[in-house]
Design an enzyme around this catalytic site. Sequence first.
Site, mmCIF file in Angstrom:
data_model
loop_
_atom_site.group_PDB
_atom_site.id
_atom_site.type_symbol
_atom_site.label_atom_id
_atom_site.label_comp_id
_atom_site.label_asym_id
_atom_site.label_seq_id
_atom_site.Cartn_x
_atom_site.Cartn_y
_atom_site.Cartn_z
ATOM 1 C CE1 TYR A 108 30.792 41.536 35.539
ATOM 2 C CE2 TYR A 108 30.402 43.896 35.738
ATOM 3 C CZ TYR A 108 31.207 42.785 35.961
ATOM 4 O OH TYR A 108 32.406 42.931 36.603
ATOM 5 C CD GLU A 197 32.590 39.725 38.063
ATOM 6 O OE1 GLU A 197 33.281 40.586 37.489
ATOM 7 O OE2 GLU A 197 32.827 38.500 37.988
#
Length: 387
Positions: A108, A197
């Site tokens: 992530y 993101e």
Amino acid sequence: MKIHEYQARSLLIESGVPVPESHVVETVEDAVAAFNKIQAKVVVKAQVFAGGRGKAGFVKLCDNANEIKEAAQFMLNNKMVSVQTGPEGVEVKKLLIAKAVDIESEYYAAVVMDRSKRCPVVMVSREGGVEIEVVAKDNPDAIVKQWLHPHLAIMPFQVSNLVQALGFTDKEQVKSAGKIIRGLVDVFYKYDCALTEVNPMVRTPEGEILAIDAKMNFDDNAVFRHAKLQEMFDPTEENPMELRAKEHNLSYISLDGNIGCLVNGAGLAMATMDIIKLHGGEPANFLDVGGSVTAEGATEAFRIILSDNKVKGILVNIFGGIAKCDLIAEALIVAAKEIGFEVPVVVRLEGTNVERARELLKGANIEQIIPATDLTDAAQKVCAKVA
């Protein structure tokens, strides 16, 4: 402002981030043609502003043209229903056909504004592919952060720290992971983002590091500075009443309750919704007409509230400062004549020209308009009317 995944991918590519080949399509025929261009296993993804696509069946791996055709027909002809969409679901008008990759590990990476420190922060984690909120709650130590200078952006030592936290040691993997992190920061600063993101960033069995999913949000107040973002805006994914309100400089957010709110000032609007909840009611919207609202804008605000079939009552809460009470009263009267009030409208007015406003409402003699002495009285009356 939000954009679709395929648009976010294009901004990442512009900033040098390694992303698998993909094409966006709107028809079944174009989906098959995209598969033929890629000539490999692909993933078909619905392009909507809602999460839970995979669990809803709107992300599918396909090996051949028949599977592509079947997946595209299903997604383009059915509404996607997930936890984030509610039972009504959302229509799918575009699909992303992307080259599928084998995944060895998921990671992530994101950049978001840390309001407590008043600067952007880069967050990375070895636990990618899942909701970061779950990771933050269950294993907060798994998230490594580096705070950025508001003007200097990310420094080389910070990139190195983040890549090391992700566990990369191979020279090429370190280089690719660094590209993804720097690319996210570059997009964040360049386009006035609220969030950039990549989830997940993946490592393939061959050792490639790729960004295979992307999400971006932008500061609405800065979109006017970016022609490219304005072109990316998709009104079909927005609430039509919220778009209508924006055209009249009104701040409107649709909610699930049945009591419409018309208030001047964001803080007062929040307090109004709180007191409605306190007395057992449910707000149908947040609507802040602002301090400089015109009679036309206030009348349009009533039209927007009344166009919501869920609304069974309205609470008008005005503290007259710049926005004068008599102007709101005049708008109420105009709306009652032009639109007609079929639901009770409880009105609490205080401040500039309040006496004249009360005289106007009394003289209009409109049965559906119910005066209130204070906010508590107003909340109790409107909640009783819709009970």
